[in-house]
Design a protein around this motif. Structure first.
Motif, PDB file in Angstrom:
ATOM      1  N   ASP A 175       0.827  -1.206   0.000  1.00 59.28           N
ATOM      2  CA  ASP A 175       0.000   0.000   0.000  1.00 59.28           C
ATOM      3  C   ASP A 175       0.862   1.258   0.000  1.00 59.28           C
ATOM      4  O   ASP A 175       0.686   2.165   0.814  1.00 59.28           O
ATOM      5  CB  ASP A 175      -0.957   0.004   1.191  1.00 59.28           C
ATOM      6  CG  ASP A 175      -2.059   1.060   1.039  1.00 59.28           C
ATOM      7  OD1 ASP A 175      -2.349   1.441  -0.113  1.00 59.28           O
ATOM      8  OD2 ASP A 175      -2.605   1.503   2.068  1.00 59.28           O
ATOM      9  N   VAL A 176       1.809   1.296  -0.949  1.00 55.11           N
ATOM     10  CA  VAL A 176       2.678   2.456  -1.116  1.00 55.11           C
ATOM     11  C   VAL A 176       2.728   2.821  -2.593  1.00 55.11           C
ATOM     12  O   VAL A 176       2.321   2.045  -3.462  1.00 55.11           O
ATOM     13  CB  VAL A 176       4.112   2.181  -0.606  1.00 55.11           C
ATOM     14  CG1 VAL A 176       4.105   1.888   0.886  1.00 55.11           C
ATOM     15  CG2 VAL A 176       4.764   1.041  -1.387  1.00 55.11           C
ATOM     16  N   VAL A 177       3.226   4.005  -2.869  1.00 56.79           N
ATOM     17  CA  VAL A 177       3.459   4.441  -4.242  1.00 56.79           C
ATOM     18  C   VAL A 177       4.939   4.256  -4.558  1.00 56.79           C
ATOM     19  O   VAL A 177       5.806   4.644  -3.770  1.00 56.79           O
ATOM     20  CB  VAL A 177       3.050   5.922  -4.429  1.00 56.79           C
ATOM     21  CG1 VAL A 177       3.516   6.448  -5.781  1.00 56.79           C
ATOM     22  CG2 VAL A 177       1.539   6.064  -4.282  1.00 56.79           C
ATOM     23  N   ARG A 178       5.202   3.665  -5.715  1.00 52.54           N
ATOM     24  CA  ARG A 178       6.574   3.454  -6.159  1.00 52.54           C
ATOM     25  C   ARG A 178       6.804   4.224  -7.453  1.00 52.54           C
ATOM     26  O   ARG A 178       5.886   4.418  -8.244  1.00 52.54           O
ATOM     27  CB  ARG A 178       6.860   1.968  -6.369  1.00 52.54           C
ATOM     28  CG  ARG A 178       6.746   1.136  -5.085  1.00 52.54           C
ATOM     29  CD  ARG A 178       7.026  -0.328  -5.367  1.00 52.54           C
ATOM     30  NE  ARG A 178       6.885  -1.176  -4.198  1.00 52.54           N
ATOM     31  CZ  ARG A 178       7.860  -1.460  -3.344  1.00 52.54           C
ATOM     32  NH1 ARG A 178       9.068  -0.939  -3.535  1.00 52.54           N
ATOM     33  NH2 ARG A 178       7.653  -2.251  -2.305  1.00 52.54           N
ATOM     34  N   VAL A 179       8.050   4.620  -7.672  1.00 54.26           N
ATOM     35  CA  VAL A 179       8.415   5.390  -8.860  1.00 54.26           C
ATOM     36  C   VAL A 179       9.455   4.617  -9.657  1.00 54.26           C
ATOM     37  O   VAL A 179      10.484   4.201  -9.117  1.00 54.26           O
ATOM     38  CB  VAL A 179       8.962   6.780  -8.478  1.00 54.26           C
ATOM     39  CG1 VAL A 179       9.436   7.537  -9.717  1.00 54.26           C
ATOM     40  CG2 VAL A 179       7.895   7.583  -7.737  1.00 54.26           C
ATOM     41  N   PHE A 180       9.167   4.435 -10.959  1.00 57.35           N
ATOM     42  CA  PHE A 180      10.052   3.686 -11.850  1.00 57.35           C
ATOM     43  C   PHE A 180      10.408   4.531 -13.065  1.00 57.35           C
ATOM     44  O   PHE A 180       9.647   5.425 -13.462  1.00 57.35           O
ATOM     45  CB  PHE A 180       9.373   2.400 -12.341  1.00 57.35           C
ATOM     46  CG  PHE A 180       8.970   1.455 -11.258  1.00 57.35           C
ATOM     47  CD1 PHE A 180       9.884   0.599 -10.665  1.00 57.35           C
ATOM     48  CD2 PHE A 180       7.642   1.409 -10.815  1.00 57.35           C
ATOM     49  CE1 PHE A 180       9.499  -0.282  -9.664  1.00 57.35           C
ATOM     50  CE2 PHE A 180       7.251   0.528  -9.825  1.00 57.35           C
ATOM     51  CZ  PHE A 180       8.180  -0.322  -9.245  1.00 57.35           C
ATOM     52  N   ASN A 181      11.537   4.204 -13.670  1.00 57.54           N
ATOM     53  CA  ASN A 181      11.893   4.753 -14.979  1.00 57.54           C
ATOM     54  C   ASN A 181      11.271   3.845 -16.029  1.00 57.54           C
ATOM     55  O   ASN A 181      11.614   2.665 -16.115  1.00 57.54           O
ATOM     56  CB  ASN A 181      13.420   4.796 -15.127  1.00 57.54           C
ATOM     57  CG  ASN A 181      13.863   5.453 -16.417  1.00 57.54           C
ATOM     58  OD1 ASN A 181      13.204   5.345 -17.457  1.00 57.54           O
ATOM     59  ND2 ASN A 181      14.988   6.133 -16.372  1.00 57.54           N
ATOM     60  N   ARG A 182      10.366   4.381 -16.845  1.00 60.36           N
ATOM     61  CA  ARG A 182       9.643   3.555 -17.811  1.00 60.36           C
ATOM     62  C   ARG A 182      10.250   3.606 -19.214  1.00 60.36           C
ATOM     63  O   ARG A 182       9.613   3.212 -20.196  1.00 60.36           O
ATOM     64  CB  ARG A 182       8.170   3.975 -17.862  1.00 60.36           C
ATOM     65  CG  ARG A 182       7.910   5.422 -18.192  1.00 60.36           C
ATOM     66  CD  ARG A 182       6.418   5.765 -18.096  1.00 60.36           C
ATOM     67  NE  ARG A 182       6.192   7.184 -18.303  1.00 60.36           N
ATOM     68  CZ  ARG A 182       6.029   7.753 -19.499  1.00 60.36           C
ATOM     69  NH1 ARG A 182       6.049   7.016 -20.598  1.00 60.36           N
ATOM     70  NH2 ARG A 182       5.828   9.042 -19.598  1.00 60.36           N
TER      71      ARG A 182
END
Length: 431
Positions: free
Chosen positions: A321-328
């Protein structure tokens, strides 16, 4: 003016009210000046080796224009500190606290209780917010490397740092004053003063030095317990503090300090794009500062956006239940993603990806992985006041919804992992 380096390193996936016055309004202790002098005297010999490190590091380009860019900028912070009535030592930090098993901690912890998960060597550790609000700093030492977990309740700022510097393991305390509403920390080794939100020293022998961040997550006990059943959980500290009562309110109730518009202490600037206490995931990426509205991303499931020329993805990991940030940026062009059945699906190949790891689970991209980037958390008012140049999600860099349909015109949604005709996968040339 010579620019300062921003030495907070990016963490990758392998590493990163009724009584609203609370502690800062009611607690008092020893004289601050005497305490700071004692700390500085105690640590001066330990600094000799560190002072021999190359001073040219101070001449490197700054990573972010929103951070202080010169020694003069840093020195100016000292004149802007706000007195709170809290003296050095009145809010005791913790050093290498005891830990319980999750099974034991579960006996007196509700599923919706706020906890902080820190990814440390040897496995994740969980820190209950109801303990952290009374201490604000936990100092850890693992394999002779120091780590510091910090939480400022007045700004909702949660950060975790590697606190080893040039062979010196720093130990931090709460100094007592605030900058832009945010806690000021003091290290026992040199007596230098640090900004809790940025991990940078602005006064003292270590002025201009910064701490690398390590991954930290703000979530609930129920989610943390489920994902990390073997994690160590910080035990109730010794002492007689009322750990069942939060002096600022509650994250489980409405209309307390944590969700109203009241500010206890002044800040330099405010911004009306979001409510003041909006819970933000905050990070730095390739010279850019970024704040993501956590509730907004959770509601949408996925947000494709750009930070300058860089294509990023914010995704809700429903398990933790967290937000994750990725390089797409997977191939020569950025991939676009949508949420599908608790997973991610890219619109280029319709492969299925795991939002918890950024790895492709099914389809032509199986085995590929997107790098993840970590940051910390803060209320919007506090992050913006120190970082007025920040970019935001939602914001102008977000990819429009009409470019994210997983279906070709006239077609129904395909099942996850199924084949799709190339025409249905075509993306606009400008993406």
């Amino acid at each position: 003016m010579s620019p300062l380096p921003n030495t907070r390193r990016k963490a990758t996936a392998d590493s990163r009210a009724s009584n609203a016055g609370g502690l800062h309004a009611n607690v008092c202790g020893p004289m601050r000046k005497a305490g700071r002098c004692a700390v500085r005297r105690a640590g001066m010999f330990a600094l000799m080796a560190l002072m021999l490190l190359p001073l040219c590091a101070l001449l490197l380009p700054a990573e972010s224009q929103a951070r202080p860019r010169s020694m003069e900028d840093l020195a100016a912070i000292s004149g802007k500190l706000v007195e709170t009535g809290v003296s050095y030592g009145a809010i005791p930090s913790l050093y290498r606290p005891r830990y319980d098993r999750t099974l034991d901690a579960d006996l007196n912890t509700s599923a919706d209780e706020v906890v902080f998960v820190v990814m440390l060597p040897g496995g994740p550790r969980i820190y209950l917010q109801r303990y952290m609000v009374w201490h604000q700093v936990v100092n850890e030492l693992i394999d002779d490397v120091a780590y510091t977990i910090t939480y400022c309740p007045t700004t909702g700022t949660l950060m975790a740092y590697n606190a080893s510097m040039g062979g010196l393991n720093l130990i931090f305390d709460v100094e007592g004053r605030l900058y832009d509403g945010n806690s000021v920390l003091i290290d026992r080794n040199s007596g230098s003063l640090w900004l809790q939100e940025t991990g940078m020293a602005f006064e003292g022998p270590l002025m201009g030095r910064g701490l690398p961040t390590i991954p930290v997550f703000w979530t609930s006990w129920g989610a943390a317990r489920s994902v990390f059943p073997q994690a160590s959980v910080m035990a109730k500290p010794a002492g007689n503090r009322p750990y069942g009562r939060d002096p600022y309110g509650s994250y489980q109730r409405k209309d307390t300090y944590y969700d109203n518009d009241r500010l206890i202490y002044p800040v330099e600037r405010l911004d009306r794009r979001f409510p003041r206490k909006t819970h933000m995931l905050c990070l730095e990426y390739e010279n850019y500062l970024l704040a993501l509205d956590v509730a907004y991303v959770k509601k949408k499931g996925t947000v494709n956006f750009f930070v300058g020329p860089h294509a990023l993805l914010a995704a809700h990991d429903p398990h933790l239940d967290v937000v994750r940030v990725f390089n797409r940026q997977i191939w020569a062009e950025p991939f676009l993603f949508v949420s599908r059945y608790g997973k991610l699906m890219d619109l280029k190949t319709r492969s299925i990806w795991d939002p918890a790891t950024g790895k492709a689970l099914e389809g032509n991209m199986k085995g590929a992985a997107m790098p993840e980037y970590f940051g910390g958390y803060s209320m919007w008012f506090a992050w913006y006041s120190i970082n007025p140049e920040t970019l935001t999600v939602p914001g102008p860099g977000e990819v429009p919804e009409n470019l994210l349909s997983p279906d070709a015109p006239g077609q129904d949604s395909a099942a996850p992992g199924s084949a799709v005709a190339p025409a249905a996968l075509a993306l606009p040339a400008n993406l």
